[in-house]
Design a protein around this motif. Structure first.
Motif, PDB file in Angstrom:
ATOM      1  N   ALA A 651       0.822  -1.206   0.000  1.00 57.04           N
ATOM      2  CA  ALA A 651       0.000   0.000   0.000  1.00 57.04           C
ATOM      3  C   ALA A 651       0.858   1.259   0.000  1.00 57.04           C
ATOM      4  O   ALA A 651       0.335   2.370  -0.041  1.00 57.04           O
ATOM      5  N   ALA A 652       2.173   1.076   0.071  1.00 50.92           N
ATOM      6  CA  ALA A 652       3.094   2.230   0.082  1.00 50.92           C
ATOM      7  C   ALA A 652       4.452   1.747  -0.392  1.00 50.92           C
ATOM      8  O   ALA A 652       4.700   0.538  -0.541  1.00 50.92           O
ATOM      9  N   ALA A 653       5.328   2.702  -0.640  1.00 47.44           N
ATOM     10  CA  ALA A 653       6.693   2.380  -1.060  1.00 47.44           C
ATOM     11  C   ALA A 653       7.624   3.464  -0.556  1.00 47.44           C
ATOM     12  O   ALA A 653       7.265   4.651  -0.532  1.00 47.44           O
ATOM     13  N   TRP A 654       8.821   3.025  -0.148  1.00 48.03           N
ATOM     14  CA  TRP A 654       9.877   3.970   0.235  1.00 48.03           C
ATOM     15  C   TRP A 654      10.892   3.999  -0.893  1.00 48.03           C
ATOM     16  O   TRP A 654      11.310   2.956  -1.410  1.00 48.03           O
ATOM     17  N   LEU A 655      11.321   5.203  -1.256  1.00 49.80           N
ATOM     18  CA  LEU A 655      12.263   5.361  -2.353  1.00 49.80           C
ATOM     19  C   LEU A 655      13.499   6.096  -1.886  1.00 49.80           C
ATOM     20  O   LEU A 655      13.411   7.015  -1.054  1.00 49.80           O
ATOM     21  N   ARG A 656      14.632   5.688  -2.453  1.00 53.27           N
ATOM     22  CA  ARG A 656      15.887   6.410  -2.232  1.00 53.27           C
ATOM     23  C   ARG A 656      16.346   6.956  -3.575  1.00 53.27           C
ATOM     24  O   ARG A 656      16.442   6.213  -4.562  1.00 53.27           O
ATOM     25  N   LEU A 657      16.634   8.256  -3.610  1.00 51.15           N
ATOM     26  CA  LEU A 657      17.101   8.899  -4.827  1.00 51.15           C
ATOM     27  C   LEU A 657      18.612   8.760  -4.950  1.00 51.15           C
ATOM     28  O   LEU A 657      19.311   8.490  -3.957  1.00 51.15           O
ATOM     29  N   ALA A 658      19.110   8.973  -6.150  1.00 53.22           N
ATOM     30  CA  ALA A 658      20.556   8.915  -6.382  1.00 53.22           C
ATOM     31  C   ALA A 658      21.264   9.952  -5.514  1.00 53.22           C
ATOM     32  O   ALA A 658      20.754  11.066  -5.306  1.00 53.22           O
ATOM     33  N   ASP A 659      22.429   9.593  -5.018  1.00 56.59           N
ATOM     34  CA  ASP A 659      23.137  10.464  -4.070  1.00 56.59           C
ATOM     35  C   ASP A 659      23.725  11.712  -4.719  1.00 56.59           C
ATOM     36  O   ASP A 659      24.018  12.681  -4.019  1.00 56.59           O
ATOM     37  N   ASP A 660      23.933  11.694  -6.026  1.00 50.92           N
ATOM     38  CA  ASP A 660      24.613  12.825  -6.673  1.00 50.92           C
ATOM     39  C   ASP A 660      23.661  13.884  -7.207  1.00 50.92           C
ATOM     40  O   ASP A 660      24.063  14.761  -7.965  1.00 50.92           O
ATOM     41  N   LEU A 661      22.393  13.854  -6.819  1.00 48.56           N
ATOM     42  CA  LEU A 661      21.431  14.845  -7.297  1.00 48.56           C
ATOM     43  C   LEU A 661      21.541  16.116  -6.476  1.00 48.56           C
ATOM     44  O   LEU A 661      21.644  16.075  -5.242  1.00 48.56           O
ATOM     45  N   ASP A 662      21.515  17.274  -7.153  1.00 43.06           N
ATOM     46  CA  ASP A 662      21.472  18.528  -6.413  1.00 43.06           C
ATOM     47  C   ASP A 662      20.021  18.860  -6.074  1.00 43.06           C
ATOM     48  O   ASP A 662      19.098  18.084  -6.372  1.00 43.06           O
ATOM     49  N   ALA A 663      19.804  20.036  -5.427  1.00 38.55           N
ATOM     50  CA  ALA A 663      18.460  20.381  -4.945  1.00 38.55           C
ATOM     51  C   ALA A 663      17.456  20.438  -6.094  1.00 38.55           C
ATOM     52  O   ALA A 663      16.330  19.936  -5.977  1.00 38.55           O
ATOM     53  N   GLY A 664      17.848  21.055  -7.218  1.00 37.48           N
ATOM     54  CA  GLY A 664      16.940  21.149  -8.351  1.00 37.48           C
ATOM     55  C   GLY A 664      16.625  19.792  -8.943  1.00 37.48           C
ATOM     56  O   GLY A 664      15.467  19.498  -9.298  1.00 37.48           O
ATOM     57  N   GLU A 665      17.633  18.939  -9.056  1.00 37.93           N
ATOM     58  CA  GLU A 665      17.423  17.596  -9.597  1.00 37.93           C
ATOM     59  C   GLU A 665      16.588  16.740  -8.651  1.00 37.93           C
ATOM     60  O   GLU A 665      15.815  15.880  -9.091  1.00 37.93           O
ATOM     61  N   GLN A 666      16.734  16.970  -7.362  1.00 38.04           N
ATOM     62  CA  GLN A 666      15.894  16.251  -6.403  1.00 38.04           C
ATOM     63  C   GLN A 666      14.425  16.633  -6.581  1.00 38.04           C
ATOM     64  O   GLN A 666      13.541  15.769  -6.544  1.00 38.04           O
ATOM     65  N   GLY A 667      14.164  17.939  -6.773  1.00 38.49           N
ATOM     66  CA  GLY A 667      12.793  18.368  -7.014  1.00 38.49           C
ATOM     67  C   GLY A 667      12.228  17.753  -8.285  1.00 38.49           C
ATOM     68  O   GLY A 667      11.061  17.319  -8.319  1.00 38.49           O
ATOM     69  N   ALA A 668      13.047  17.702  -9.361  1.00 36.74           N
ATOM     70  CA  ALA A 668      12.596  17.077 -10.612  1.00 36.74           C
ATOM     71  C   ALA A 668      12.327  15.591 -10.414  1.00 36.74           C
ATOM     72  O   ALA A 668      11.389  15.030 -11.005  1.00 36.74           O
ATOM     73  N   ALA A 669      13.136  14.933  -9.569  1.00 36.61           N
ATOM     74  CA  ALA A 669      12.925  13.511  -9.308  1.00 36.61           C
ATOM     75  C   ALA A 669      11.605  13.280  -8.580  1.00 36.61           C
ATOM     76  O   ALA A 669      10.864  12.342  -8.896  1.00 36.61           O
ATOM     77  N   VAL A 670      11.299  14.133  -7.609  1.00 37.95           N
ATOM     78  CA  VAL A 670      10.020  14.015  -6.895  1.00 37.95           C
ATOM     79  C   VAL A 670       8.860  14.224  -7.861  1.00 37.95           C
ATOM     80  O   VAL A 670       7.836  13.518  -7.808  1.00 37.95           O
ATOM     81  N   ASP A 671       9.002  15.190  -8.788  1.00 41.37           N
ATOM     82  CA  ASP A 671       7.960  15.417  -9.791  1.00 41.37           C
ATOM     83  C   ASP A 671       7.771  14.184 -10.675  1.00 41.37           C
ATOM     84  O   ASP A 671       6.636  13.811 -11.011  1.00 41.37           O
ATOM     85  N   ALA A 672       8.894  13.552 -11.052  1.00 40.45           N
ATOM     86  CA  ALA A 672       8.797  12.357 -11.896  1.00 40.45           C
ATOM     87  C   ALA A 672       8.076  11.233 -11.161  1.00 40.45           C
ATOM     88  O   ALA A 672       7.233  10.521 -11.746  1.00 40.45           O
ATOM     89  N   VAL A 673       8.392  11.050  -9.889  1.00 44.57           N
ATOM     90  CA  VAL A 673       7.705  10.029  -9.092  1.00 44.57           C
ATOM     91  C   VAL A 673       6.215  10.353  -8.996  1.00 44.57           C
ATOM     92  O   VAL A 673       5.352   9.469  -9.119  1.00 44.57           O
ATOM     93  N   THR A 674       5.901  11.642  -8.781  1.00 45.68           N
ATOM     94  CA  THR A 674       4.507  12.061  -8.672  1.00 45.68           C
ATOM     95  C   THR A 674       3.748  11.788  -9.966  1.00 45.68           C
ATOM     96  O   THR A 674       2.589  11.356  -9.949  1.00 45.68           O
ATOM     97  N   GLU A 675       4.390  12.048 -11.124  1.00 45.27           N
ATOM     98  CA  GLU A 675       3.748  11.818 -12.420  1.00 45.27           C
ATOM     99  C   GLU A 675       3.381  10.341 -12.568  1.00 45.27           C
ATOM    100  O   GLU A 675       2.264  10.002 -12.984  1.00 45.27           O
ATOM    101  N   VAL A 676       4.330   9.452 -12.229  1.00 45.93           N
ATOM    102  CA  VAL A 676       4.074   8.019 -12.373  1.00 45.93           C
ATOM    103  C   VAL A 676       2.950   7.574 -11.441  1.00 45.93           C
ATOM    104  O   VAL A 676       2.017   6.858 -11.844  1.00 45.93           O
ATOM    105  N   ALA A 677       3.012   8.004 -10.168  1.00 43.67           N
ATOM    106  CA  ALA A 677       2.010   7.575  -9.196  1.00 43.67           C
ATOM    107  C   ALA A 677       0.633   8.143  -9.531  1.00 43.67           C
ATOM    108  O   ALA A 677      -0.385   7.447  -9.433  1.00 43.67           O
TER     109      ALA A 677
END
Length: 833
Positions: A651-677
């Motif tokens: 019913a849920a999932a925990w995700l770990r993002l790549a360690d080399d992402l900067d703040a902007g790339e982290q925000g884009a990654a969250v957006d990508a996860v949101t789009e899929v979900a």
């Protein structure tokens, strides 16, 4: 003596400039701190407290009241309060949590929906574009949403009852609300709608009442009437009190922030006092013959001392007035920069309280006079005729020196032990007191320790030529003078190093604590199973490094009480979580429970709890492992949860993002996860916790940079003190310098001699300051964070080395003017005195 004192000031105006500068900087620091605190408080009250400015009374539920009881009490209170005499308007504020689907964005974001206030004195909402909503289906939004007038939002309200369907509707944006610099506006998107919409979205009861007084009515009397009209489950405050509480809820404790800044201001004042004392010692050394001549023509010791103190008072008043003006100007500049830079703390109002100016002027004058006491007293000890001849330096093994040594040991040893003890236990206030006492003792001991260390360092440079060899001998010939030269710089370097080491360790420790508090970078949850396809698509995203599915289970205790269980695969979860400190992972056959979870289940450590089947019957007994640090009520392995319910799905999932992402790339990654979900499950919820960690880290970094910059003020003042003391050294050794020149020492070699001497003293002060500062920085970090979790030691060696180099170079630069003055004096004139 008044005319003589004023004449001396006019004749030696240039000589008191350094003393004035030290006072100006210290007073400016104090005044700027007080003004900025008042300005920030006023601006924050204006922004965060905007809804309460026009309120005579604000009615809220008591903390002990439940939501149903509070809602009913507020509804009844609203009807009663409207009938009270002197009431101009009553606003029953409603708020609800909704999911907003923004235009052009596949996912949903959580937003706070508020009922727009009806027209009247209590309406605080102002539209920066468009207008405020007037009918159902119309909304206004905060600027942070990025939505413009005329666009449409999708509003989804989660069901209030189990089994009910979500409420989903489209609304039209008719305006954008100007939040007036409210720093809380960026924390959560805001939607404003009419009262009917809020009730339909689940806010059936008001969250608070705001009451405005009618024209001519007394606000205090109305507040008393309101307090008498409501029952004991409600709390009545004035509008001003409600605004202050709202501001305190955002900043934590503004008084604590001010206290921290004033600690640094006190440091600057302390260093300034040392500089002033050295400066007046220089001035009096240069005017020894003038003072002796006054004694010869009839001036008494008391008159001479009063003359020096009067001179200090005049310098203190003038410099303090200039410092107060400079402090106000500095606060104005900082306020403007903060406003232009979109600071998290609003500073759009410059408020200059009278007490800030009074404190600055009085403190600066008092410190100047107190610092001049010792030089004034010294100026009266020499007989008139003896003062006309060169003076031998006072021996270091004097009674005063021994008293300082004993006092230093008495203050340093017990307080240092207490500092370590309190810091290890994370007790802040006693640790600060112990640190302050030990630092005073260290300053006293430095008068003995610094000359010894300088002497040892001098042996290392004896082979660098004649000037270096002479400098090594001069640096230890008068230990008191050497210690005085190094003390101000030692204090500045110690405090700067303490801040740098403390900042680095605090950031590393806070990073660990944030990772413990938010162990997963992103969490995805839904009311329905995510499905293997969604999990695979999420795990396949380029920015996602690892994923751990989360199962839901139910456990029962011996008494039949139940608690929800999180089921995870330990191996998968270990690769996702940034920290297991607050989310310990179980082994098969274990149920890790928090303190609350153990209480709800009625079990103890080592007891037994049972996983339930979907039909509620007992299935899998597990051994209870109590972990008070756990942030989940109960955690079991996914295998154990599947034993109880083989058909269970994630019913849920925990995700770990790549360690080399900067703040902007982290925000884009969250957006990508949101789009899929959102594409697969429109009602799913995505929490980009990595952004929360990044925001905390940015705030911490900014605060530490500001504080480090403030400590730079103390270092600047310390450098002034080094220059002053070196100037005194030149005056005292006038004949010695002349004799060296007569024996063949060139002007360049004399300048090099003084530069080497300054380098030795400043270098030793830098090294000792770094050693002391490292210890104080680590102790400070531990005293603040040890109670929250393990403290991480992080010493930025590059910065530490830079501090030592800067301190040494600063000492050399401070010697330039005194060296030029000594080199320009003809040898015969210098020998003649």
């Amino acid at each position: 003596m008044l005319r003589t004192t004023l004449a001396q000031l006019r004749a030696h105006a240039g000589r008191v400039l350094a003393s004035c500068l030290a006072v100006v900087i210290a007073v400016a620091f104090v005044v700027a701190t007080l003004v900025l605190n008042s300005s920030a408080s006023a601006s924050l009250l204006k922004a965060v407290g905007a809804p309460f400015v026009a309120s005579a009374a604000v009615v809220t539920a008591a903390e002990a009241a439940g939501p149903d009881t509070a809602g009913a009490a507020l509804r009844e209170a609203a009807e009663r309060v409207r009938t009270l005499p002197g009431v101009g308007q009553v606003a029953a504020d409603r708020e609800a949590s909704v999911q907003a689907r923004l235009p052009g964005y596949a996912g949903s974001t959580y937003a706070q929906a508020d009922a727009v206030t009806a027209r009247g004195p209590l309406r605080w909402e102002r539209a920066s574009s468009g207008r405020l909503p007037q009918a159902p289906g119309e909304v206004a939004v905060s600027e942070g949403t990025g939505v413009g007038v005329g666009e449409e939002l999708g509003i989804t309200v989660p069901p209030l009852e189990e089994g009910a369907e979500d409420v989903t509707e489209q609304v039209r944006v008719v305006g954008v609300v100007d939040m007036g610099g409210d720093p809380t506006a960026g924390l959560l998107d805001r939607v404003f709608a009419v009262d009917a919409d809020l009730q339909r979205w689940g806010a059936d009861a008001p969250s608070r009442l705001r009451v405005a007084a009618a024209a001519g009515a007394d606000a205090g009397e109305l507040t008393a009437l309101v307090e008498g009209a409501v029952d004991g489950t409600l709390v009545v405050r004035t509008g001003e009190e409600a605004a202050e509480d709202a501001a305190a809820a955002f900043t934590g404790d503004a008084a604590a922030i001010t206290s921290v800044l004033l600690v640094f201001a006190a440091v600057a004042v302390l260093v300034a006092g040392l500089v002033i004392a050295n400066t007046f010692a220089v001035l009096l050394a240069q005017r020894t013959r003038d003072l002796a001549l006054l004694r010869c023509v009839g001036a008494t010791r008391a008159q001479t001392a009063r003359s020096v103190l009067l001179e200090a008072a005049v310098v203190g008043v003038l410099a303090s007035l200039a410092g107060a003006a400079a402090g106000v100007g500095l606060a104005a500049v900082v306020s403007r920069i903060a406003a232009d830079a979109d600071s998290p703390i609003p500073l759009d109002t410059l408020e200059v309280p009278a007490h800030a100016l009074v404190v600055g002027v009085v403190l600066g004058t008092l410190v100047t006079v107190l610092a001049a006491l010792a030089p004034a007293r010294a100026s009266t000890r020499v007989a008139p005729l003896a003062a006309l001849r060169p003076l031998a330096p006072a021996p270091v093994r004097s009674r005063g020196g021994l008293l300082r040594l004993v006092a230093g040991l008495v203050l340093t040893v017990p307080s240092a032990v207490a500092l370590v003890w309190f810091a290890a236990r994370g007790v802040l206030e006693p640790a600060v007191l112990a640190g302050a006492v030990s630092f005073v003792g260290v300053v006293l001991l430095s008068q003995r320790a610094v000359p010894v260390v300088v002497g040892l360092a001098g042996r290392l440079v004896r082979g660098a030529g004649t000037p270096a060899r002479l400098a090594a001998g001069n640096a230890v010939r008068n230990p008191r003078r050497t210690a005085a030269t190094a003390t101000a710089l030692l204090i500045g370097v110690t405090l700067t190093t303490a801040m740098v080491v403390g900042a680095s360790s605090t950031r590393a420790t806070a990073g660990g604590l944030l990772a413990a508090e938010f162990p997963a970078d992103v969490t995805v949850s839904a009311d329905v199973p995510l499905g293997a396809g969604v999990l695979a698509e999420l795990e396949g995203l380029e920015q996602v490094a690892a994923l751990a599915p989360v199962l839901d289970g139910l456990a029962s205790g011996p008494g039949g009480d139940t608690v929800e269980v999180v089921g995870v695969d330990p191996a998968q979860a270990a690769g996702v979580l940034r920290s297991e400190q607050r989310l310990p992972l179980p082994v098969p056959g274990q149920l890790v429970v928090s303190t609350d979870g153990a209480r709800w289940l009625g079990v103890r450590d080592g007891g037994t709890a049972t996983l339930l089947r979907p039909d509620g019957t007992e299935a899998v007994p597990l051994q209870v492992v109590l972990d008070p640090q756990s942030q989940q009520p109960a955690v079991a392995t996914a295998a154990d949860v599947r034993r109880a319910d083989p058909q269970v799905a994630a019913a849920a999932a925990w995700l770990r993002l790549a360690d080399d992402l900067d703040a902007g790339e982290q925000g884009a990654a969250v957006d990508a996860v949101t789009e899929v979900a959102a594409e697969a499950l429109p009602t799913s919820r995505v929490d980009g916790i990595v952004a929360v960690r990044e925001a905390f880290d940015q705030v911490l970094t900014t605060m530490l940079l500001v504080v480090t910059g403030l400590l730079g003020v103390a270092v600047v003042i310390a450098l002034i003190g080094v220059g002053n003391t070196l100037a005194l050294s030149v005056v005292e050794r006038r004949q010695e310098s002349g004799l060296l020149r007569a024996l063949g020492l060139t002007r360049g070699q004399l300048r090099a001699l003084l530069a080497w001497e300054a380098l030795l003293v400043a270098g030793v002060a830098g090294v000792l300051g770094v050693a002391l500062g490292t210890g104080y920085g680590l102790a400070g970090t531990a005293s603040v964070l040890a109670a929250e979790g393990p403290v991480v030691l992080d010493v930025p060696w590059t910065s530490i080395a830079g501090i030592v180099v800067v301190a040494a170079l600063a000492g050399v630069l401070a010697s330039v003017l005194p060296a030029r003055r000594a080199a320009r004096t003809p040898p015969v004139a210098a020998i003649a005195g």
